[in-house]
Structures are given as C-alpha cells and as structure tokens.
Write a protein that holds these residues in place. Structure first.
Motif, PDB file in Angstrom:
ATOM      1  N   ILE A  35       0.846  -1.205   0.000  1.00  0.00           N
ATOM      2  CA  ILE A  35       0.000   0.000   0.000  1.00  0.00           C
ATOM      3  C   ILE A  35       0.876   1.248   0.000  1.00  0.00           C
ATOM      4  O   ILE A  35       0.606   2.213  -0.726  1.00  0.00           O
ATOM      5  CB  ILE A  35      -0.963  -0.009   1.205  1.00  0.00           C
ATOM      6  N   ILE A  36       1.944   1.233   0.784  1.00  0.00           N
ATOM      7  CA  ILE A  36       2.848   2.389   0.856  1.00  0.00           C
ATOM      8  C   ILE A  36       3.464   2.672  -0.505  1.00  0.00           C
ATOM      9  O   ILE A  36       3.442   3.804  -0.994  1.00  0.00           O
ATOM     10  CB  ILE A  36       3.935   2.161   1.932  1.00  0.00           C
ATOM     11  N   LEU A  37       3.989   1.646  -1.158  1.00  0.00           N
ATOM     12  CA  LEU A  37       4.629   1.828  -2.469  1.00  0.00           C
ATOM     13  C   LEU A  37       3.621   2.270  -3.529  1.00  0.00           C
ATOM     14  O   LEU A  37       3.915   3.146  -4.362  1.00  0.00           O
ATOM     15  CB  LEU A  37       5.343   0.551  -2.891  1.00  0.00           C
ATOM     16  N   ARG A  38       2.429   1.681  -3.501  1.00  0.00           N
ATOM     17  CA  ARG A  38       1.387   2.062  -4.464  1.00  0.00           C
ATOM     18  C   ARG A  38       0.957   3.517  -4.249  1.00  0.00           C
ATOM     19  O   ARG A  38       0.772   4.274  -5.208  1.00  0.00           O
ATOM     20  CB  ARG A  38       0.168   1.156  -4.326  1.00  0.00           C
ATOM     21  N   SER A  39       0.802   3.907  -3.006  1.00  0.00           N
ATOM     22  CA  SER A  39       0.375   5.280  -2.695  1.00  0.00           C
ATOM     23  C   SER A  39       1.414   6.297  -3.139  1.00  0.00           C
ATOM     24  O   SER A  39       1.073   7.355  -3.685  1.00  0.00           O
ATOM     25  CB  SER A  39       0.100   5.434  -1.194  1.00  0.00           C
ATOM     26  N   ILE A  40       2.681   5.996  -2.917  1.00  0.00           N
ATOM     27  CA  ILE A  40       3.753   6.886  -3.361  1.00  0.00           C
ATOM     28  C   ILE A  40       3.735   7.013  -4.885  1.00  0.00           C
ATOM     29  O   ILE A  40       3.857   8.110  -5.431  1.00  0.00           O
ATOM     30  CB  ILE A  40       5.125   6.386  -2.852  1.00  0.00           C
ATOM     31  N   PHE A  93       3.039  10.616  -6.951  1.00  0.00           N
ATOM     32  CA  PHE A  93       3.938  11.224  -7.919  1.00  0.00           C
ATOM     33  C   PHE A  93       3.326  11.268  -9.322  1.00  0.00           C
ATOM     34  O   PHE A  93       3.581  12.196 -10.084  1.00  0.00           O
ATOM     35  CB  PHE A  93       5.311  10.553  -7.903  1.00  0.00           C
ATOM     36  N   PHE A  94       2.500  10.286  -9.647  1.00  0.00           N
ATOM     37  CA  PHE A  94       1.771  10.351 -10.917  1.00  0.00           C
ATOM     38  C   PHE A  94       0.892  11.603 -10.953  1.00  0.00           C
ATOM     39  O   PHE A  94       0.861  12.322 -11.947  1.00  0.00           O
ATOM     40  CB  PHE A  94       0.916   9.098 -11.133  1.00  0.00           C
ATOM     41  N   MET A  95       0.184  11.879  -9.859  1.00  0.00           N
ATOM     42  CA  MET A  95      -0.704  13.041  -9.818  1.00  0.00           C
ATOM     43  C   MET A  95       0.089  14.348  -9.861  1.00  0.00           C
ATOM     44  O   MET A  95      -0.333  15.305 -10.522  1.00  0.00           O
ATOM     45  CB  MET A  95      -1.591  12.989  -8.570  1.00  0.00           C
ATOM     46  N   VAL A  96       1.239  14.413  -9.206  1.00  0.00           N
ATOM     47  CA  VAL A  96       2.084  15.611  -9.256  1.00  0.00           C
ATOM     48  C   VAL A  96       2.519  15.865 -10.698  1.00  0.00           C
ATOM     49  O   VAL A  96       2.432  16.987 -11.200  1.00  0.00           O
ATOM     50  CB  VAL A  96       3.311  15.472  -8.321  1.00  0.00           C
ATOM     51  N   ILE A  97       2.961  14.823 -11.373  1.00  0.00           N
ATOM     52  CA  ILE A  97       3.401  14.955 -12.764  1.00  0.00           C
ATOM     53  C   ILE A  97       2.233  15.334 -13.666  1.00  0.00           C
ATOM     54  O   ILE A  97       2.359  16.213 -14.527  1.00  0.00           O
ATOM     55  CB  ILE A  97       4.084  13.653 -13.239  1.00  0.00           C
ATOM     56  N   ALA A  98       1.081  14.710 -13.458  1.00  0.00           N
ATOM     57  CA  ALA A  98      -0.095  15.021 -14.289  1.00  0.00           C
ATOM     58  C   ALA A  98      -0.511  16.480 -14.121  1.00  0.00           C
ATOM     59  O   ALA A  98      -0.809  17.156 -15.119  1.00  0.00           O
ATOM     60  CB  ALA A  98      -1.252  14.090 -13.930  1.00  0.00           C
ATOM     61  N   LEU A  99      -0.510  16.980 -12.904  1.00  0.00           N
ATOM     62  CA  LEU A  99      -0.874  18.383 -12.700  1.00  0.00           C
ATOM     63  C   LEU A  99       0.168  19.316 -13.314  1.00  0.00           C
ATOM     64  O   LEU A  99      -0.176  20.375 -13.837  1.00  0.00           O
ATOM     65  CB  LEU A  99      -1.045  18.687 -11.213  1.00  0.00           C
ATOM     66  N   ARG A 100       1.406  18.924 -13.286  1.00  0.00           N
ATOM     67  CA  ARG A 100       2.468  19.736 -13.898  1.00  0.00           C
ATOM     68  C   ARG A 100       2.300  19.780 -15.415  1.00  0.00           C
ATOM     69  O   ARG A 100       2.425  20.820 -16.040  1.00  0.00           O
ATOM     70  CB  ARG A 100       3.842  19.159 -13.523  1.00  0.00           C
ATOM     71  N   VAL A 101       1.969  18.636 -16.002  1.00  0.00           N
ATOM     72  CA  VAL A 101       1.806  18.551 -17.449  1.00  0.00           C
ATOM     73  C   VAL A 101       0.580  19.344 -17.913  1.00  0.00           C
ATOM     74  O   VAL A 101       0.631  20.064 -18.907  1.00  0.00           O
ATOM     75  CB  VAL A 101       1.704  17.080 -17.917  1.00  0.00           C
ATOM     76  N   PHE A 102      -0.528  19.230 -17.179  1.00  0.00           N
ATOM     77  CA  PHE A 102      -1.755  19.902 -17.601  1.00  0.00           C
ATOM     78  C   PHE A 102      -1.782  21.373 -17.224  1.00  0.00           C
ATOM     79  O   PHE A 102      -2.622  22.111 -17.707  1.00  0.00           O
ATOM     80  CB  PHE A 102      -2.987  19.178 -17.071  1.00  0.00           C
TER      81      PHE A 102
END
Length: 171
Positions: free
Chosen positions: A7-12, A16-25
C-alpha cells in the motif's frame, strides 16, 4: 510482500503520478473548478483508490494509504522549500501577462487565456482599462494578480472563473 508495504509503495507511485499530471496539464487548470473539473477530480480519486490499496479494502489499509499521502506531501513540500531545482520541476513559473499597460500576447496564447478573460479579471480587480495595469501576473497557483498604477485603488485577489467544456479538459 507485506500488504502494508505494498500500500505504501502504491500510494507513493500514485502521488507522484498526480504531481506529474498536474504539472503537465498546467496551473491554469487549478484555478478553474467548474462542474466538469469536480467530476474529473471525483473520478480520478475513485480510479486511483484501487491503485493505492489493491485488494485491501480494510480501514487500516485506507488509513495507511491516507497517511502515506500526507507524509509524502509533507516531505515534498520540505524538499521544495530547500531546493530551487525540485521546485522548478514540480511548479511552473509565474507569467507576466501585462507590464506597464502592455499586454504580452505570447504569454496569453501560451496559457490559452483570451483577452476577454483577461479583461474580466482586471475588472474584478477594479481596473477598467489594460493601460491602467502596472502588472498582471498568472501566479504559480493559477490565479491572476493585478496591480494598477492608481495608488488609491485597493488591490484585491480573485480566483479565475473561466467556464470550459469537458472536451477542453482532455486537451
């Protein structure tokens, strides 16, 4: 593998996927929460929930995922505070839209802001004409700040409220 470590690894990874997605959009999307955006946020949260907790639907699994998100967010903010390089990777830079009454049309085009939208924002700040704007900037959080040359006007802070269609979210 330990289910909580999973769960910890999946959450991390999701964080980071969401941080990158917000940066891209882009930051413009952050300041425009209309109905379609709220639906998108709800659907994203539902979609990534299973990616974070997998088959573990227990209270403990959900709390571990939430705790990891809070901790990783706290750590990232500390790192950004101490590292200009990381901050530049995660956050966009502010953009000057108007300087001494002169509109930067290249910046408007890059940010996909129409002159009518910019006119609305400066009016919300109590300024009638572009020529009266000393500085207008798209801030890193997606808001537009306006400073007029008139010393008697009180400067205000308004969120941009631009209504876009659902199709615009996919661009």
């Amino acid at each position: 593998m330990n289910p909580y470590l999973d769960i910890i690894l999946r959450s991390i990874a999701v964080y980071f996927f969401m941080v990158i997605a917000l940066r891209v959009f882009g930051k413009k999307e952050l300041s425009q929460l209309n109905t379609a955006d709220i639906i998108l946020i709800l659907l994203i949260s539902n979609a990534v929930q299973n990616a974070m907790v997998g088959n573990n639907s227990s209270l403990e699994g959900g709390l571990v995922a939430a705790l990891v998100l809070f901790v990783i967010n706290f750590i990232l903010k500390k790192i950004m505070y101490n590292s200009k390089t990381i901050t530049q990777l995660v956050q966009d830079k502010p953009e000057i839209l108007i300087h001494d009454g002169i509109i930067d049309f290249k910046a408007l085009a890059k940010l996909e802001i129409t002159s009518q939208e910019l006119e609305e924002v400066i009016r919300e700040h109590g300024v009638e004409y572009f020529k009266d704007v000393k500085l207008a900037m798209m801030e890193i959080d997606g808001n537009i700040s306006v400073i007029s040359g008139d010393k008697t006007l009180k400067q205000t802070h308004h969120k941009r409220k631009i209504h876009k269609t659902l199709g615009a979210l996919n661009n």
